[in-house]
Design a protein around this motif. Structure first.
Motif, short mmCIF file in Angstrom:
data_model
loop_
_atom_site.label_atom_id
_atom_site.label_comp_id
_atom_site.label_asym_id
_atom_site.label_seq_id
_atom_site.Cartn_x
_atom_site.Cartn_y
_atom_site.Cartn_z
N GLN A 195 0.83 -1.21 0.00
CA GLN A 195 0.00 0.00 0.00
C GLN A 195 0.86 1.26 0.00
OE1 GLN A 195 -3.22 -0.07 2.82
NE2 GLN A 195 -3.44 2.15 2.86
N SER A 196 0.45 2.22 -0.83
CA SER A 196 1.11 3.54 -0.91
C SER A 196 2.60 3.41 -1.22
CB SER A 196 0.90 4.31 0.40
OG SER A 196 -0.48 4.49 0.66
N CYS A 197 2.94 2.46 -2.08
CA CYS A 197 4.32 2.25 -2.49
C CYS A 197 4.54 2.74 -3.93
CB CYS A 197 4.69 0.77 -2.40
SG CYS A 197 4.68 0.11 -0.71
N THR A 198 5.79 2.94 -4.29
CA THR A 198 6.15 3.40 -5.64
C THR A 198 7.12 2.43 -6.27
OG1 THR A 198 5.85 5.71 -4.96
CG2 THR A 198 7.10 5.31 -6.97
N PHE A 199 6.81 2.03 -7.51
CA PHE A 199 7.66 1.13 -8.29
C PHE A 199 8.16 1.92 -9.50
CE2 PHE A 199 4.83 -1.44 -5.84
CZ PHE A 199 5.46 -2.65 -5.59
N ILE A 200 9.48 2.09 -9.62
CA ILE A 200 10.04 2.93 -10.67
C ILE A 200 11.16 2.20 -11.40
CG2 ILE A 200 11.07 5.17 -11.21
CD1 ILE A 200 10.26 6.11 -8.43
N ALA A 201 11.09 2.17 -12.73
CA ALA A 201 12.22 1.75 -13.57
C ALA A 201 12.76 0.37 -13.22
CB ALA A 201 13.34 2.78 -13.50
N ASN A 202 11.85 -0.56 -12.95
CA ASN A 202 12.27 -1.95 -12.77
C ASN A 202 12.37 -2.61 -14.14
OD1 ASN A 202 12.28 -2.19 -9.74
ND2 ASN A 202 10.23 -1.39 -10.07
N SER A 203 13.44 -3.34 -14.39
CA SER A 203 13.77 -3.76 -15.75
C SER A 203 12.83 -4.83 -16.29
CB SER A 203 15.21 -4.27 -15.80
OG SER A 203 15.37 -5.43 -15.00
N GLY A 204 12.20 -5.61 -15.41
CA GLY A 204 11.27 -6.63 -15.85
C GLY A 204 9.84 -6.25 -15.54
N THR A 205 9.30 -6.80 -14.44
CA THR A 205 7.92 -6.58 -14.03
C THR A 205 7.90 -5.93 -12.64
OG1 THR A 205 7.18 -8.49 -15.30
CG2 THR A 205 5.71 -7.72 -13.56
N ALA A 206 7.11 -4.91 -12.47
CA ALA A 206 7.03 -4.27 -11.16
C ALA A 206 6.41 -5.20 -10.13
CB ALA A 206 6.23 -2.98 -11.25
N LEU A 207 5.26 -5.81 -10.47
CA LEU A 207 4.55 -6.72 -9.55
C LEU A 207 4.13 -7.96 -10.31
CD1 LEU A 207 3.00 -7.46 -6.91
CD2 LEU A 207 1.06 -6.21 -7.87
N HIS A 208 4.51 -9.14 -9.80
CA HIS A 208 4.08 -10.41 -10.37
C HIS A 208 3.39 -11.22 -9.28
CE1 HIS A 208 5.23 -14.27 -12.84
NE2 HIS A 208 3.92 -14.12 -12.66
N VAL A 209 2.11 -11.49 -9.46
CA VAL A 209 1.33 -12.33 -8.54
C VAL A 209 1.12 -13.66 -9.23
CG1 VAL A 209 -0.68 -12.40 -7.03
CG2 VAL A 209 0.15 -10.21 -7.86
N ASP A 210 1.54 -14.77 -8.59
CA ASP A 210 1.70 -16.04 -9.29
C ASP A 210 1.28 -17.21 -8.39
OD1 ASP A 210 2.50 -17.63 -11.46
OD2 ASP A 210 4.61 -17.67 -10.84
N LYS A 211 1.00 -18.34 -9.00
CA LYS A 211 0.83 -19.63 -8.32
C LYS A 211 -0.18 -19.58 -7.17
CE LYS A 211 5.44 -21.28 -9.56
NZ LYS A 211 6.73 -21.79 -9.06
N ALA A 212 -1.41 -19.19 -7.50
CA ALA A 212 -2.55 -19.23 -6.57
C ALA A 212 -2.43 -18.25 -5.42
CB ALA A 212 -2.77 -20.66 -6.03
N ALA A 213 -1.52 -17.30 -5.50
CA ALA A 213 -1.38 -16.31 -4.43
C ALA A 213 -2.44 -15.22 -4.56
CB ALA A 213 0.01 -15.69 -4.47
N THR A 214 -2.57 -14.43 -3.53
CA THR A 214 -3.45 -13.27 -3.56
C THR A 214 -2.77 -12.14 -2.80
OG1 THR A 214 -5.70 -12.47 -3.16
CG2 THR A 214 -4.72 -13.86 -1.46
N LEU A 215 -3.30 -10.93 -2.88
CA LEU A 215 -2.77 -9.80 -2.13
C LEU A 215 -3.76 -8.66 -2.16
CD1 LEU A 215 -0.01 -7.71 -3.98
CD2 LEU A 215 -1.85 -8.95 -5.12
N THR A 216 -3.52 -7.67 -1.29
CA THR A 216 -4.21 -6.39 -1.37
C THR A 216 -3.21 -5.36 -1.88
OG1 THR A 216 -5.70 -6.93 0.46
CG2 THR A 216 -5.39 -4.60 -0.05
N PHE A 217 -3.53 -4.74 -3.01
CA PHE A 217 -2.61 -3.78 -3.66
C PHE A 217 -3.36 -2.47 -3.80
CE2 PHE A 217 -0.07 -2.20 -7.31
CZ PHE A 217 1.21 -2.46 -6.83
N LYS A 218 -2.99 -1.48 -2.97
CA LYS A 218 -3.84 -0.29 -2.83
C LYS A 218 -3.01 1.01 -2.85
CE LYS A 218 -7.42 1.61 0.25
NZ LYS A 218 -8.17 1.38 1.51
#
Length: 255
Positions: free
Chosen positions: A167-190
């Motif tokens: 929550q309330s985070c910043t993702f800048i200039a990551n060379s691949g993927t900023a956020l990868h949700v995988d393999k039956a996982a879940t999250l709150t992204f706000k």
């Protein structure tokens, strides 16, 4: 108190009888082999120390905290074992060859106002069915900012996946993927911001889900077949590619 200098041994903290505070005095307190925390009897506070190598929290008492520290030059810079629940605040993580923080299943805690930086080839955080919260953090110049997954598939309803929060985070200039949700996982992204990713802003794959609310995302958002994340009030100015829509591309700005 720990005075400036390089301490060339690994620090191991086992159970103590009274609350323990380890505080670096001024700049230049360096522990070159990381630390291992294995203390459930009383809270431990570590502040203003630079750790090189891999540090591990195996067990921690309530109110254990790491404040204002620097972690650098290691593989998994800080590993949180199952059952740990700690506070990490105002820390700097850099130059990991694997992941700045790796959190195992059943770990939890709060990571707040920390920065994660790399050289384009490592992960910021890796959450394996962990319920850890990340608040007001920055992820910059990593390969993947955050990787959220379940190594062992959960079995709901009796064994649902843990729900971490970013929550309330910043993702800048990551060379691949900023956020990868995988393999039956879940999250709150706000209320997060993602921009200038090299490949994807967000990828949701392999049965993963999550709730995405109030985010600003200027990079492509990919939802793979069978994944059902919930999107609400997000500003997505790049393509939203949803495999569940049979290849159609959505171009509206609010999801």
């Amino acid at each position: 108190l720990v005075y400036p200098g390089e301490y060339k041994e690994r620090v191991t903290i086992n159970d103590v009888k009274a609350p323990l505070e380890i505080e670096g005095v001024g700049d230049g307190v360096v522990i070159s082999e990381g630390f291992e925390l294995n203390c459930t009897a009383t809270a431990v506070t570590v502040s203003n120390v630079e750790f090189h190598g891999d540090s591990v929290v195996k067990k921690a008492a309530k109110d254990t905290a790491i404040v204002g520290c620097r972690f650098t030059n290691g593989g998994n810079l800080l590993t949180l074992h199952p059952g740990t629940d700690i506070s990490v605040k105002n820390c700097v993580f850099s130059d990991s060859t694997k992941s700045c923080i790796y959190a195992f299943p059943q770990s939890r805690g709060t990571v707040e106002s920390c920065s994660f930086t790399g050289t384009g080839s490592s992960y910021g955080i890796t959450l394996d069915n962990s319920a850890t919260k990340f608040l007001n953090c920055t992820f910059e110049k990593l390969s993947t900012g955050a990787y959220v997954f379940c190594a062992s598939p959960p079995q709901p309803p009796a064994d649902p996946p843990a729900t971490p929060t970013i929550q309330s985070c910043t993702f800048i200039a990551n060379s691949g993927t900023a956020l990868h949700v995988d393999k039956a996982a879940t999250l709150t992204f706000k209320n997060n911001t993602i921009r200038s990713s090299g490949y994807w802003g967000v990828t949701v794959s392999n049965g993963a889900s999550g709730t995405f609310t109030g985010n600003t995302i200027t990079d492509q958002f990919r939802i793979k077949a069978g994944c059902k994340p919930v999107l609400s009030r997000n500003q997505i100015t790049a393509q939203l590619l949803n495999d569940n829509d049979k290849g159609t591309v959505s171009m509206q700005e609010v999801y």
